[in-house]
Design an enzyme around this catalytic site. Structure first.
Site, PDB file in Angstrom:
ATOM      1  N   ASN A 173       4.249  -8.637  -3.230  1.00  0.00           N
ATOM      2  CA  ASN A 173       3.627  -7.543  -2.494  1.00  0.00           C
ATOM      3  C   ASN A 173       3.975  -6.189  -3.111  1.00  0.00           C
ATOM      4  O   ASN A 173       3.334  -5.746  -4.050  1.00  0.00           O
ATOM      5  CB  ASN A 173       4.062  -7.637  -1.021  1.00  0.00           C
ATOM      6  CG  ASN A 173       3.433  -6.588  -0.144  1.00  0.00           C
ATOM      7  OD1 ASN A 173       2.425  -5.996  -0.500  1.00  0.00           O
ATOM      8  ND2 ASN A 173       4.014  -6.349   1.006  1.00  0.00           N
ATOM      9  N   CYS A 174       4.980  -5.499  -2.612  1.00  0.00           N
ATOM     10  CA  CYS A 174       5.285  -4.130  -3.043  1.00  0.00           C
ATOM     11  C   CYS A 174       6.689  -4.055  -3.634  1.00  0.00           C
ATOM     12  O   CYS A 174       7.492  -4.976  -3.478  1.00  0.00           O
ATOM     13  CB  CYS A 174       5.144  -3.153  -1.872  1.00  0.00           C
ATOM     14  SG  CYS A 174       6.044  -3.646  -0.386  1.00  0.00           S
TER      15      CYS A 174
ATOM     16  N   MET B  45       8.678   1.401  -0.166  1.00  0.00           N
ATOM     17  CA  MET B  45       7.919   0.710  -1.216  1.00  0.00           C
ATOM     18  C   MET B  45       6.438   0.821  -0.866  1.00  0.00           C
ATOM     19  O   MET B  45       5.885  -0.038  -0.174  1.00  0.00           O
ATOM     20  CB  MET B  45       8.318  -0.756  -1.294  1.00  0.00           C
ATOM     21  CG  MET B  45       9.749  -1.007  -1.676  1.00  0.00           C
ATOM     22  SD  MET B  45      10.115  -2.779  -1.778  1.00  0.00           S
ATOM     23  CE  MET B  45      10.060  -3.263  -0.059  1.00  0.00           C
TER      24      MET B  45
ATOM     25  N   CYS C  33       3.627   2.607   1.338  1.00  0.00           N
ATOM     26  CA  CYS C  33       3.447   3.553   2.438  1.00  0.00           C
ATOM     27  C   CYS C  33       4.579   3.520   3.444  1.00  0.00           C
ATOM     28  O   CYS C  33       4.934   4.550   3.999  1.00  0.00           O
ATOM     29  CB  CYS C  33       2.105   3.342   3.124  1.00  0.00           C
ATOM     30  SG  CYS C  33       2.022   1.937   4.238  1.00  0.00           S
TER      31      CYS C  33
ATOM     32  N   SER D 226       7.098   0.301   3.735  1.00  0.00           N
ATOM     33  CA  SER D 226       7.974  -0.861   3.661  1.00  0.00           C
ATOM     34  C   SER D 226       9.325  -0.456   3.070  1.00  0.00           C
ATOM     35  O   SER D 226       9.393   0.048   1.953  1.00  0.00           O
ATOM     36  CB  SER D 226       7.327  -1.944   2.787  1.00  0.00           C
ATOM     37  OG  SER D 226       8.143  -3.088   2.718  1.00  0.00           O
TER      38      SER D 226
ATOM     39  N   ASN E  99       9.182  -6.805  -2.091  1.00  0.00           N
ATOM     40  CA  ASN E  99       8.818  -7.527  -0.877  1.00  0.00           C
ATOM     41  C   ASN E  99       7.862  -8.654  -1.239  1.00  0.00           C
ATOM     42  O   ASN E  99       7.002  -8.487  -2.101  1.00  0.00           O
ATOM     43  CB  ASN E  99       8.166  -6.569   0.125  1.00  0.00           C
ATOM     44  CG  ASN E  99       7.732  -7.260   1.397  1.00  0.00           C
ATOM     45  OD1 ASN E  99       6.617  -7.763   1.491  1.00  0.00           O
ATOM     46  ND2 ASN E  99       8.601  -7.274   2.390  1.00  0.00           N
TER      47      ASN E  99
ATOM     48  N   TYR F 207       8.397  -5.527  10.436  1.00  0.00           N
ATOM     49  CA  TYR F 207       7.549  -4.562   9.738  1.00  0.00           C
ATOM     50  C   TYR F 207       6.493  -4.016  10.689  1.00  0.00           C
ATOM     51  O   TYR F 207       5.690  -4.772  11.229  1.00  0.00           O
ATOM     52  CB  TYR F 207       6.890  -5.314   8.580  1.00  0.00           C
ATOM     53  CG  TYR F 207       6.133  -4.521   7.566  1.00  0.00           C
ATOM     54  CD1 TYR F 207       6.724  -3.481   6.876  1.00  0.00           C
ATOM     55  CD2 TYR F 207       4.819  -4.856   7.249  1.00  0.00           C
ATOM     56  CE1 TYR F 207       6.030  -2.790   5.898  1.00  0.00           C
ATOM     57  CE2 TYR F 207       4.118  -4.174   6.278  1.00  0.00           C
ATOM     58  CZ  TYR F 207       4.728  -3.140   5.600  1.00  0.00           C
ATOM     59  OH  TYR F 207       4.036  -2.456   4.635  1.00  0.00           O
TER      60      TYR F 207
ATOM     61  N   GLU G 269      -5.451  -1.180   8.026  1.00  0.00           N
ATOM     62  CA  GLU G 269      -6.758  -0.539   8.041  1.00  0.00           C
ATOM     63  C   GLU G 269      -7.708  -1.317   8.933  1.00  0.00           C
ATOM     64  O   GLU G 269      -8.236  -0.796   9.911  1.00  0.00           O
ATOM     65  CB  GLU G 269      -7.323  -0.465   6.625  1.00  0.00           C
ATOM     66  CG  GLU G 269      -6.641   0.588   5.772  1.00  0.00           C
ATOM     67  CD  GLU G 269      -7.308   0.720   4.426  1.00  0.00           C
ATOM     68  OE1 GLU G 269      -8.391   0.142   4.244  1.00  0.00           O
ATOM     69  OE2 GLU G 269      -6.764   1.402   3.558  1.00  0.00           O
TER      70      GLU G 269
ATOM     71  N   GLY H 121      -1.477   4.730   6.347  1.00  0.00           N
ATOM     72  CA  GLY H 121      -0.282   5.324   5.771  1.00  0.00           C
ATOM     73  C   GLY H 121      -0.529   6.151   4.536  1.00  0.00           C
ATOM     74  O   GLY H 121       0.281   6.997   4.173  1.00  0.00           O
TER      75      GLY H 121
END
Length: 719
Positions: free
Chosen positions: A180-181, A389, A391, A393, A413, A550, A555, A689
């Site tokens: 993910n990020c 990480m 917006c 996380s 993540n 989290y 969106e 975010g």
């Protein structure tokens, strides 16, 4: 009652996906009620009669879904409402077809070709009209359908399709073992060099080269994962390279400039280099396209450095953003800017960097960024300081067992699975005991989904994403292209996240729509995030990964969950009738409160949602009242860790209007001259975010963004 006796007896039901759950007669009630309602019949006594009749017809012992549905159909067929039976059978048939369509590649791609708004407008920062985005959406449609049919555990796929949970980013993972990020280890990559494609890149010798390399790193990282990427402590990381510029200019000055002017000459040249480098980075990021068909979701963290070079970099980042980009000087969408506030550094008028804070305030009033991080509060929550990480996380403090040193850069993540909280509250029918029973059942599915997600990520090899695993973006570097990547994730180095949506709606089910002033109601919502956090802690002890809670950025998910629940339960006042669910722990967006009241209400939640969170406050135009924004920042410093500014910054290039545009069915228009042309408007709102251009890329169902449309469903309240 008969219903109560069966429930207490612990009769179990085997679901289609193989899970066993406790028999719940309320589901029979709902099925019959909705079938009657669909035929325009209001007959409550008959519904209760049907529940008793169906239960009486069920065999003893363990049940399955088909048996229960057959009993319902048989009762309705022999009742005074045979048309209702036909409606129920047709409804079940339609549900079965819909379930199959979600897993059908042809249907999934067909929705894209028909430009279904739920597909092409799912992401506000993806322009679905361009070829590379269309290619990504096509691949994503195939990946989603295949994952649901052939990869995900049946219980997880079924829960996702029904809207009980959401397995995020199905267009990338699990079809590919992508992560993910992350917080990119920019410092290590610049220092030690890296490789992209066939080019071996050496350590830069100027800040201009350093920022050019950062842009290339960001583009490659964004193409190798699907979430956001952050450069933490940007000013501190780049300062050594700015110092190299200064040293070169001093060498020139010693040859060509009078001794008493050499220092000024070198500083003047270095300031220009720093500004040009940061401007170049801003332009490069905004002109990048990753392989995902979008500008990389990038965050720059900065603000705590106190040397002259660090201060100058901070100043340049803010000045570049204030100036704007392009001929019309419009607001840059990326990178997201996160400014660190710290007492003794820049918070108070007596602090050495207070002047930089004033520039950050000006930037926020004009360009909405930077958001601010409160050093002391983020350290209290996470154990040490770092940027998010992407917006929102966040990584917890982690000490490398091999070195004994705390590490943030290079960690990441592994993904998110989000729980539909309002669905549980609706199904509980006002009984909190039932709520918690369903909650615990759903969390077992969330656990299964997250473990699958982790295992799939560990299927990757360094050869799949060399920039991440071989060349330093994830901190460590491995030489063997086929070695396991588990060392990048295990020992709790990586996080994996439990998401949630709809605390407001869940509490409304039990306490009514104005529950925020009811301590018992708020305690119920806190109990929800506490219970999520308890699960995360339990699973973290069981497995070598850092499970975290989290506050989901969403969106389209707040739309999707509500849309599915509205279809299932009908329009419920203040819950599904709004057509959106409130994200995170945010205050109801329809209520007008002050930023101070909003901060005081929300400050209690982040301690249980350390894996990701952000607070927002909404303001009128602030360009002539910077002191008001500073008052909120200062008030928030010891209360919340991460605060975003939302203020109208739309700009019409035809008439010069600056402020908030009016929402329309198709987009936005200037309130002064009526201009709706995206080419001559700069409409910027916060979506999920990040900032976005909804005038150019509308969101699902015409509800574009959080602020101007006043339907702030994507990321919660901004009062």
């Amino acid at each position: 009652m008969l219903v109560d006796s069966i429930t207490s007896a612990g009769t179990m039901v085997v679901k289609r996906d193989g899970r066993k759950v406790r028999f719940d007669p309320s589901k029979i009630y709902r099925a019959v009620y909705l079938a009657l309602n669909n035929q325009g019949i209001d007959d409550h006594p008959f519904v209760m009669q049907a529940v008793r009749g169906v239960i009486a017809a069920l065999p003893e012992g363990e049940l399955d879904i088909a048996t229960i549905q057959t009993a319902i159909e048989n009762f309705l067929m022999s009742s005074k409402y045979p048309d209702v039976a036909r409606a129920y059978i047709e409804y079940r048939h339609d549900r079965d077809i819909a379930r199959e369509e979600n897993m059908d590649v042809t249907h999934s791609v067909g929705k894209l070709l028909k430009r279904d708004k739920t597909v092409v407008n799912e992401n506000a920062n993806k322009d679905s009209t361009v070829f590379n985005t269309q290619r990504d959406l096509t691949a994503g449609s195939v990946a989603k359908a295949y994952a649901l049919r052939s990869m995900l555990p049946r219980a997880v796929a079924n829960a996702h399709i029904k809207g009980e949970i959401h397995f995020h980013d199905l267009d990338y993972n699990p079809f590919q073992p992508m992560t993910n990020c992350c917080l990119i280890d920019i410092e290590g990559m610049l220092k030690d060099g890296f490789q992209i494609g066939n080019a071996r890149v050496e350590s830069p010798r100027s800040i201009n080269t350093a920022t050019a390399q950062i842009a290339q790193i960001i583009a490659n990282v964004a193409s190798s994962q699907y979430g956001g990427a952050s450069v933490d402590r940007t000013d501190e990381v780049l300062a050594p390279y700015a110092e190299m510029n200064f040293a070169k200019h001093m060498q020139d000055a010693e040859q060509w400039v009078a001794p008493d002017l050499r220092q000024d000459y070198a500083w003047t040249k270095t300031r220009k280099d720093i500004y040009d480098a940061m401007q170049s980075l801003e332009y490069e990021i905004n002109t990048l396209y990753s392989s995902n068909g979008q500008t990389p979701f990038v965050t720059l963290g900065f603000g705590l450095g106190t040397s002259e070079f660090e201060r100058e970099i901070q100043r340049a980042i803010l000045q570049v953003r204030i100036k704007g980009i392009g001929r019309d000087r419009h607001t840059a969408i990326f990178p997201k800017l996160v400014f660190g506030l710290r007492r003794g550094v820049n918070l108070d008028a007596t602090d050495p960097n207070y002047d930089i804070k004033q520039l950050a305030l000006e930037c926020s009033t004009k360009r909405m960024y930077p958001d601010v991080l409160s050093y002391d509060k983020i350290t209290e929550l996470e154990g040490d300081y770092k940027a998010p990480m992407g917006c929102r996380s966040f990584l917890p403090k982690w000490v490398d067992p091999e070195t004994g040193e705390a590490v943030n850069a290079g960690r990441n993540n592994l993904g998110v699975v989000t729980l539909n909280i309002p669905r549980i509250a609706i199904e509980a029918h006002g009984e909190q005991e039932r709520f918690w029973r369903i909650f615990d059942e759903r969390m077992e599915v969330v656990k299964q989904a997250l473990l699958f997600r982790i295992n799939r990520c560990e299927d990757a090899t360094p050869a799949n994403a060399p920039i991440l695993y071989k060349y330093g973006a994830f901190g460590k570097r491995v030489d063997d292209a086929e070695t396991s990547v588990s060392e990048f994730f295990q020992n709790h180095r990586a996080t994996v996240s439990i998401g949630y949506i709809g605390l407001y709606e869940a509490a409304t089910c039990f306490y009514g729509p104005d529950w925020e002033s009811n301590p018992q109601a708020k305690e119920f919502t806190l109990d929800i995030v506490r219970r999520l956090n308890d699960y995360a802690t339990e699973w973290k002890l069981e497995y070598p990964y850092w499970f975290s809670v989290y506050s989901t950025p969403s969106e389209s998910l707040t739309d999707r969950f509500c849309r599915l629940d509205q279809a299932k339960f009908g329009k419920i006042a203040d819950i599904t009738d709004k057509d959106y669910y409130t994200n995170s722990f945010h205050y109801d967006v329809r209520k007008k409160i002050t930023p101070f009241e909003k901060i005081d209400f929300e400050k209690d939640y982040a301690q249980y949602t350390k894996g990701g969170f952000i607070h927002y406050c909404e303001y009128p135009k602030l360009t002539h009242n910077v002191a008001a924004l500073e008052a909120v920042w200062d008030y928030a410093y010891d209360k919340v860790a991460y605060l975003g500014t939302n203020t109208p910054i739309d700009h019409c290039y035809n008439c010069g209007f600056q402020g908030e545009f009016n929402p329309t069915a198709e987009g936005f228009k200037c309130p002064d001259c009526g201009n709706e042309d995206p080419a001559t408007c700069d409409v910027v709102k916060r979506t999920c975010g990040y900032l976005g251009n909804p005038q150019k890329r509308p969101m699902v169902h015409g509800r574009h963004v959080e602020i101007s449309s006043r339907v702030k469903h994507m990321d919660g309240p901004l009062q």
